[in-house]
Design a protein around this motif. Structure first.
Motif, PDB file in Angstrom:
ATOM      1  N   LEU A  12       0.849  -1.186   0.000  1.00 37.43           N
ATOM      2  CA  LEU A  12       0.000   0.000   0.000  1.00 37.43           C
ATOM      3  C   LEU A  12       0.888   1.241   0.000  1.00 37.43           C
ATOM      4  CD1 LEU A  12      -1.522  -2.210   2.099  1.00 37.43           C
ATOM      5  CD2 LEU A  12      -3.270  -0.449   1.906  1.00 37.43           C
ATOM      6  N   HIS A  16      -4.432   7.767   0.224  1.00 38.26           N
ATOM      7  CA  HIS A  16      -5.277   7.472   1.390  1.00 38.26           C
ATOM      8  C   HIS A  16      -6.763   7.394   1.047  1.00 38.26           C
ATOM      9  CE1 HIS A  16      -1.752   8.216   3.948  1.00 38.26           C
ATOM     10  NE2 HIS A  16      -1.491   9.210   3.131  1.00 38.26           N
ATOM     11  N   THR A  18      -8.252   5.966  -1.255  1.00 36.48           N
ATOM     12  CA  THR A  18      -8.712   4.719  -1.866  1.00 36.48           C
ATOM     13  C   THR A  18      -8.654   3.513  -0.921  1.00 36.48           C
ATOM     14  OG1 THR A  18      -6.517   4.303  -2.789  1.00 36.48           O
ATOM     15  CG2 THR A  18      -8.087   5.434  -4.209  1.00 36.48           C
ATOM     16  N   TYR A  19      -8.199   3.702   0.304  1.00 32.98           N
ATOM     17  CA  TYR A  19      -8.052   2.558   1.216  1.00 32.98           C
ATOM     18  C   TYR A  19      -9.379   1.848   1.465  1.00 32.98           C
ATOM     19  CZ  TYR A  19      -3.411   4.469   2.300  1.00 32.98           C
ATOM     20  OH  TYR A  19      -2.130   4.949   2.223  1.00 32.98           O
ATOM     21  N   ASP A  20     -10.466   2.608   1.506  1.00 31.95           N
ATOM     22  CA  ASP A  20     -11.780   1.980   1.734  1.00 31.95           C
ATOM     23  C   ASP A  20     -12.149   1.025   0.595  1.00 31.95           C
ATOM     24  OD1 ASP A  20     -12.643   2.819   4.244  1.00 31.95           O
ATOM     25  OD2 ASP A  20     -13.385   4.734   3.486  1.00 31.95           O
ATOM     26  N   ILE A  23      -8.903  -2.155   1.030  1.00 34.27           N
ATOM     27  CA  ILE A  23      -8.883  -3.077   2.171  1.00 34.27           C
ATOM     28  C   ILE A  23      -9.850  -4.253   1.995  1.00 34.27           C
ATOM     29  CG2 ILE A  23      -9.280  -3.290   4.657  1.00 34.27           C
ATOM     30  CD1 ILE A  23      -6.653  -1.855   3.918  1.00 34.27           C
ATOM     31  N   VAL A  40       4.006  -1.749   3.548  1.00 37.94           N
ATOM     32  CA  VAL A  40       3.532  -0.363   3.566  1.00 37.94           C
ATOM     33  C   VAL A  40       4.703   0.605   3.432  1.00 37.94           C
ATOM     34  CG1 VAL A  40       1.487  -0.895   4.968  1.00 37.94           C
ATOM     35  CG2 VAL A  40       3.596  -0.139   6.096  1.00 37.94           C
ATOM     36  N   VAL A  44       2.175   5.545   4.601  1.00 43.08           N
ATOM     37  CA  VAL A  44       1.031   4.762   5.083  1.00 43.08           C
ATOM     38  C   VAL A  44       1.148   4.523   6.586  1.00 43.08           C
ATOM     39  CG1 VAL A  44      -0.190   2.556   4.911  1.00 43.08           C
ATOM     40  CG2 VAL A  44       0.727   3.639   2.855  1.00 43.08           C
ATOM     41  N   SER A  54      -3.346   6.634  10.707  1.00 42.08           N
ATOM     42  CA  SER A  54      -2.455   5.583  10.230  1.00 42.08           C
ATOM     43  C   SER A  54      -2.528   4.336  11.107  1.00 42.08           C
ATOM     44  CB  SER A  54      -1.017   6.092  10.157  1.00 42.08           C
ATOM     45  OG  SER A  54      -0.573   6.544  11.415  1.00 42.08           O
ATOM     46  N   TRP A  57      -5.544   2.197  10.227  1.00 41.52           N
ATOM     47  CA  TRP A  57      -5.384   1.439   8.993  1.00 41.52           C
ATOM     48  C   TRP A  57      -4.441   0.261   9.200  1.00 41.52           C
ATOM     49  CZ3 TRP A  57      -8.997   1.906   5.700  1.00 41.52           C
ATOM     50  CH2 TRP A  57      -9.586   3.135   5.420  1.00 41.52           C
ATOM     51  N   ILE A  61      -5.227  -3.791   8.731  1.00 35.93           N
ATOM     52  CA  ILE A  61      -4.415  -4.673   7.888  1.00 35.93           C
ATOM     53  C   ILE A  61      -3.935  -5.884   8.685  1.00 35.93           C
ATOM     54  CG2 ILE A  61      -2.223  -4.820   6.632  1.00 35.93           C
ATOM     55  CD1 ILE A  61      -2.677  -1.799   5.938  1.00 35.93           C
TER      56      ILE A  61
END
Length: 197
Positions: A12, A16, A18-20, A23, A40, A44, A54, A57, A61
């Motif tokens: 990753l 930020h 696009t993380y939704d 994941i 990461v 990240v 952070s 997230w 992960i």
């Protein structure tokens, strides 16, 4: 092709927003039976944004993969000769990382994982998310598209009116793109409709 038993590196970078979207695809790979090792960048691991902290997230992960996060160059280096991956994914792949990768610059654990995977003759899958894909970074994307063992998750313009140079991958196509890449084929079509009125 099944991804069961495959060892996939999942990198990753700092897109930020696009993380939704990303994941859930990481979770899907685990549910499909793949061993997913997360990589990461420093961004990240250390940057809080309006899209989340952070540490939150990173915890998500860890909860999904149950694997140690590769967050340093020394941790990434063994994924060359001693712990080879079946495939390395970078999702999201920023314009900054795209530019570096296309020009052989390896300054993050994510890019080190990608370089190691190419060294082993295995596929690297890129899911771009960049505001300058149809600008200065276009040449870098095309260079990577023409490189052996590099494959792209289908992508398209996400907001052509406000951000005409921006391209974002269709993240939900990540599993199919990985399956095709492991078989040595580019998942098609590469250029897709991303924008919706």
């Amino acid at each position: 092709m099944s991804l069961k038993g495959k060892h996939i590196g999942f990198g990753l970078t700092g897109s930020h927003c696009t993380y939704d979207e990303v994941i859930p695809q990481m979770k899907k790979l685990v549910e499909m039976g793949a061993k997913v090792t997360p990589f990461v960048t420093h961004t990240v691991a250390s940057t809080d944004t309006k899209f989340g902290k952070s540490e939150e997230w990173i915890q998500k992960i860890k909860d999904i993969t149950k694997e140690e996060i590769v967050d340093s160059m020394p941790k990434a280096e063994p994924f060359g000769p001693s712990t080879p991956l079946d495939c390395m994914v970078i999702a999201p792949m920023t314009g900054n990382s795209t530019s570096k990768f296309a020009n052989a610059m390896t300054d993050s654990p994510v890019l080190m994982g990608a370089k190691a995977t190419l060294r082993n003759g295995k596929p690297v899958v890129l899911a771009i998310s960049t505001n300058d894909a149809l600008g200065l970074n276009g040449v870098n994307i095309m260079r990577l598209m023409a490189t052996k063992n590099i494959y792209f998750v289908p992508f398209g313009q996400d907001n052509p009116t406000v951000k005409p140079n921006s391209l974002v991958a269709r993240m939900e196509a990540l599993p199919e793109t990985i399956e095709s890449a492991i078989a040595g084929k580019q998942y098609q079509p590469v250029l897709v409709e991303k924008f919706r009125d």
